[in-house]
Motif scaffolding. Structure first.
Motif, PDB file in Angstrom:
ATOM      1  N   ASP A  20       0.820  -1.100  -0.086  1.00 47.18           N
ATOM      2  CA  ASP A  20       0.010  -0.023  -0.071  1.00 47.18           C
ATOM      3  C   ASP A  20       0.842   1.452   0.082  1.00 47.18           C
ATOM      4  OD1 ASP A  20      -2.808   1.133   0.470  1.00 47.18           O
ATOM      5  OD2 ASP A  20      -1.658   1.842   2.169  1.00 47.18           O
ATOM      6  N   ASN A  21       0.904   2.215  -0.924  1.00 49.85           N
ATOM      7  CA  ASN A  21       1.841   2.951  -1.262  1.00 49.85           C
ATOM      8  C   ASN A  21       1.152   4.326  -1.943  1.00 49.85           C
ATOM      9  OD1 ASN A  21       4.173   4.508  -1.278  1.00 49.85           O
ATOM     10  ND2 ASN A  21       5.210   3.000  -2.156  1.00 49.85           N
ATOM     11  N   ASP A  22       1.791   5.726  -1.561  1.00 52.66           N
ATOM     12  CA  ASP A  22       1.502   6.573  -2.730  1.00 52.66           C
ATOM     13  C   ASP A  22       2.187   6.716  -3.707  1.00 52.66           C
ATOM     14  OD1 ASP A  22       3.360   7.321  -0.645  1.00 52.66           O
ATOM     15  OD2 ASP A  22       2.565   9.190  -0.309  1.00 52.66           O
ATOM     16  N   TYR A  23       2.393   5.986  -4.761  1.00 51.56           N
ATOM     17  CA  TYR A  23       3.614   5.644  -5.564  1.00 51.56           C
ATOM     18  C   TYR A  23       3.823   6.917  -6.596  1.00 51.56           C
ATOM     19  CZ  TYR A  23       2.056   0.870  -4.583  1.00 51.56           C
ATOM     20  OH  TYR A  23       1.576  -0.175  -3.880  1.00 51.56           O
TER      21      TYR A  23
ATOM     22  N   CYS B 269      -3.508   5.080  -2.477  1.00 52.27           N
ATOM     23  CA  CYS B 269      -4.150   6.258  -1.603  1.00 52.27           C
ATOM     24  C   CYS B 269      -3.724   7.628  -1.881  1.00 52.27           C
ATOM     25  CB  CYS B 269      -4.637   5.982  -0.227  1.00 52.27           C
ATOM     26  SG  CYS B 269      -2.932   6.196   0.682  1.00 52.27           S
ATOM     27  N   THR B 270      -4.464   8.734  -1.686  1.00 55.01           N
ATOM     28  CA  THR B 270      -3.603   9.846  -2.129  1.00 55.01           C
ATOM     29  C   THR B 270      -2.498  10.157  -0.826  1.00 55.01           C
ATOM     30  OG1 THR B 270      -5.706  10.688  -3.095  1.00 55.01           O
ATOM     31  CG2 THR B 270      -4.393  12.538  -1.975  1.00 55.01           C
TER      32      THR B 270
ATOM     33  N   TRP C  17      -2.371  12.931  -6.077  1.00 58.81           N
ATOM     34  CA  TRP C  17      -3.721  12.307  -6.004  1.00 58.81           C
ATOM     35  C   TRP C  17      -3.901  10.848  -6.395  1.00 58.81           C
ATOM     36  CZ3 TRP C  17      -6.691  15.407  -3.145  1.00 58.81           C
ATOM     37  CH2 TRP C  17      -6.644  16.529  -3.240  1.00 58.81           C
ATOM     38  N   MET C  18      -4.558  10.147  -5.774  1.00 56.89           N
ATOM     39  CA  MET C  18      -4.675   8.782  -5.922  1.00 56.89           C
ATOM     40  C   MET C  18      -4.792   8.168  -7.266  1.00 56.89           C
ATOM     41  SD  MET C  18      -7.138   6.129  -6.504  1.00 56.89           S
ATOM     42  CE  MET C  18      -8.699   6.909  -6.354  1.00 56.89           C
ATOM     43  N   PRO C  19      -5.633   8.935  -8.255  1.00 57.39           N
ATOM     44  CA  PRO C  19      -5.654   8.497  -9.571  1.00 57.39           C
ATOM     45  C   PRO C  19      -4.366   8.546 -10.391  1.00 57.39           C
ATOM     46  CG  PRO C  19      -7.727   9.740  -9.097  1.00 57.39           C
ATOM     47  CD  PRO C  19      -6.546  10.010  -7.852  1.00 57.39           C
ATOM     48  N   GLN C  20      -3.603   9.507 -10.031  1.00 54.65           N
ATOM     49  CA  GLN C  20      -2.190   9.755 -10.744  1.00 54.65           C
ATOM     50  C   GLN C  20      -1.400   8.565 -10.104  1.00 54.65           C
ATOM     51  OE1 GLN C  20      -1.179  12.141 -13.053  1.00 54.65           O
ATOM     52  NE2 GLN C  20       0.826  12.401 -12.720  1.00 54.65           N
ATOM     53  N   GLN C  21      -1.530   8.434  -8.779  1.00 53.79           N
ATOM     54  CA  GLN C  21      -0.547   7.206  -8.240  1.00 53.79           C
ATOM     55  C   GLN C  21      -0.737   5.988  -8.825  1.00 53.79           C
ATOM     56  OE1 GLN C  21      -1.081   7.468  -4.107  1.00 53.79           O
ATOM     57  NE2 GLN C  21       0.011   9.428  -3.946  1.00 53.79           N
TER      58      GLN C  21
ATOM     59  N   ALA D  21       2.912  -0.841   4.332  1.00 55.23           N
ATOM     60  CA  ALA D  21       2.455   0.434   4.250  1.00 55.23           C
ATOM     61  C   ALA D  21       3.514   1.511   4.277  1.00 55.23           C
ATOM     62  CB  ALA D  21       1.481   0.879   5.308  1.00 55.23           C
ATOM     63  N   ALA D  22       3.557   2.065   2.991  1.00 60.06           N
ATOM     64  CA  ALA D  22       4.862   3.175   2.683  1.00 60.06           C
ATOM     65  C   ALA D  22       4.174   4.420   2.283  1.00 60.06           C
ATOM     66  CB  ALA D  22       5.621   2.415   1.539  1.00 60.06           C
TER      67      ALA D  22
END
Length: 348
Positions: free
Chosen positions: A41-44, A68-69, A73-77, A188-189
């Motif tokens: 789980d990361n905000d890539y 997740c954001t 933002w989450m969609p970009q990640q 979780a990162a």
């Protein structure tokens, strides 16, 4: 081979060890023991390959990437995660969309806190919208449309696939720990919004997981802790949940840097076989009780408070904290996973 300079991998960020501790050994094909499994789980952003490459190299099953954001933002990640998997021929690993917003915080609330206590050095998705930076290839931030996609930021290439929204990240994590009780590590990162929602949705979620592994930032030096401060309420829920084990890596990660000589050595030998991972990378760790400040008016909002057992408030839990790693062996491990990274063809 991965192009390090193209994807902006300087300096290296050490990912916390996945295992007990760092149980990263490639399993023999005749080993009948259950495979270790992990959800990352990361905000890539571009170039964040280490967690799943380390896990795959160790013979672990990466069940999926969840988003997740946070940094953006989450969609970009989600598209960054998909793009990195496509770049590495790992599109057999699914990506799941997660929380679009923190549990409580909003763009306005975040900046109201900053107006009183000072600007933070990194604001992630809550940074003010800057059209100039986006035109230069920065990921989107601020603005009124969190679904905005900036294709110029995809130095790894723009993905052709789509992330899975049904089930979303939260339900996916819940489903997997029920399917494989006691076998799934949650890595979780980024901000811990998805993990907190899973805990609140299913009271058995945390206890059914194998462990929670957190890339904690600089939580040991009372400096900037973006992953916690972006969603402090989620962090408080997660760090006090009944996971069998919580492992946190913090400022120890920032002592490892990728020199030009090290990058040149890696890039020069792209045909080298992947080495078995050295399990003794953690040299020293400790345990203490932990909590997160969720008082919005406090200048320490989002910061960690650590306690010895005798002084800990009630209803807190203890965590394992990594104090020291073997940097030489860690660099050798990173070198091995980048020289011959595993692909979906290897997994099949």
């Amino acid at each position: 081979m991965v192009s390090f300079r193209k994807l902006g991998l300087l300096p290296l960020v050490v990912t916390p060890v996945i295992g007990s501790p760092m149980q990263l050994e490639r399993r023999n094909s005749t080993d009948k023991a259950p495979r270790n499994k992990v959800i990352i789980d990361n905000d890539y952003l571009a170039g964040q390959w280490d967690p799943y490459l380390l896990a795959l190299n160790a013979g672990w099953e990466v069940l999926g990437l969840t988003t997740c954001t946070g940094n953006t933002w989450m969609p970009q990640q989600a598209k960054h995660a998909l793009a990195m998997l496509e770049y590495g021929n790992l599109s057999c690993i699914p990506v799941y969309t997660g929380a679009l917003y923190p549990l409580v915080s909003t763009y306005e609330r975040f900046h109201s806190w900053e107006a009183v206590h000072g600007d933070l050095p990194w604001q992630g998705a809550f940074a003010p919208y800057n059209a100039t930076l986006e035109a230069e290839g920065w990921d989107p931030s601020g603005g009124s449309d969190p679904y905005r996609i900036v294709q110029a930021a995809f130095t790894e290439g723009f993905p052709t696939a789509a992330a899975q929204s049904s089930p979303g990240a939260v339900q996916f994590m819940i489903d997997q720990v029920h399917k494989y009780p006691g076998q799934v590590s949650i890595f979780a990162a980024g901000p811990m919004t998805n993990v907190a929602l899973a805990i609140r949705t299913d009271p058995e979620f945390a206890s059914l997981a194998k462990e929670l592994v957190i890339e904690g930032g600089k939580i040991d030096v009372n400096l900037f802790q973006f992953n916690l401060l972006f969603d402090p309420e989620a962090a408080k829920i997660v760090l006090n949940a009944n996971f069998p084990r919580i492992l946190v890596s913090g400022n120890v990660a920032n002592s490892v840097f990728a020199t030009d000589e090290w990058i040149d050595e890696v890039a020069a030998d792209g045909t080298a076989a992947v080495s078995m991972v050295d399990p003794s990378i953690v040299l020293n760790s400790t345990t203490f009780f932990i909590d997160v400040d969720v008082a919005y008016a406090s200048p320490n909002y989002g910061n960690v408070h650590a306690y010895q057992k005798a002084l800990a408030p009630p209803n807190l839990r203890n965590i394992t904290y990594v104090l020291q790693i073997n940097e030489t062996r860690f660099k050798n491990t990173l070198k091995s996973i980048y020289q011959k990274p595993i692909t979906c063809a290897d997994l099949s």
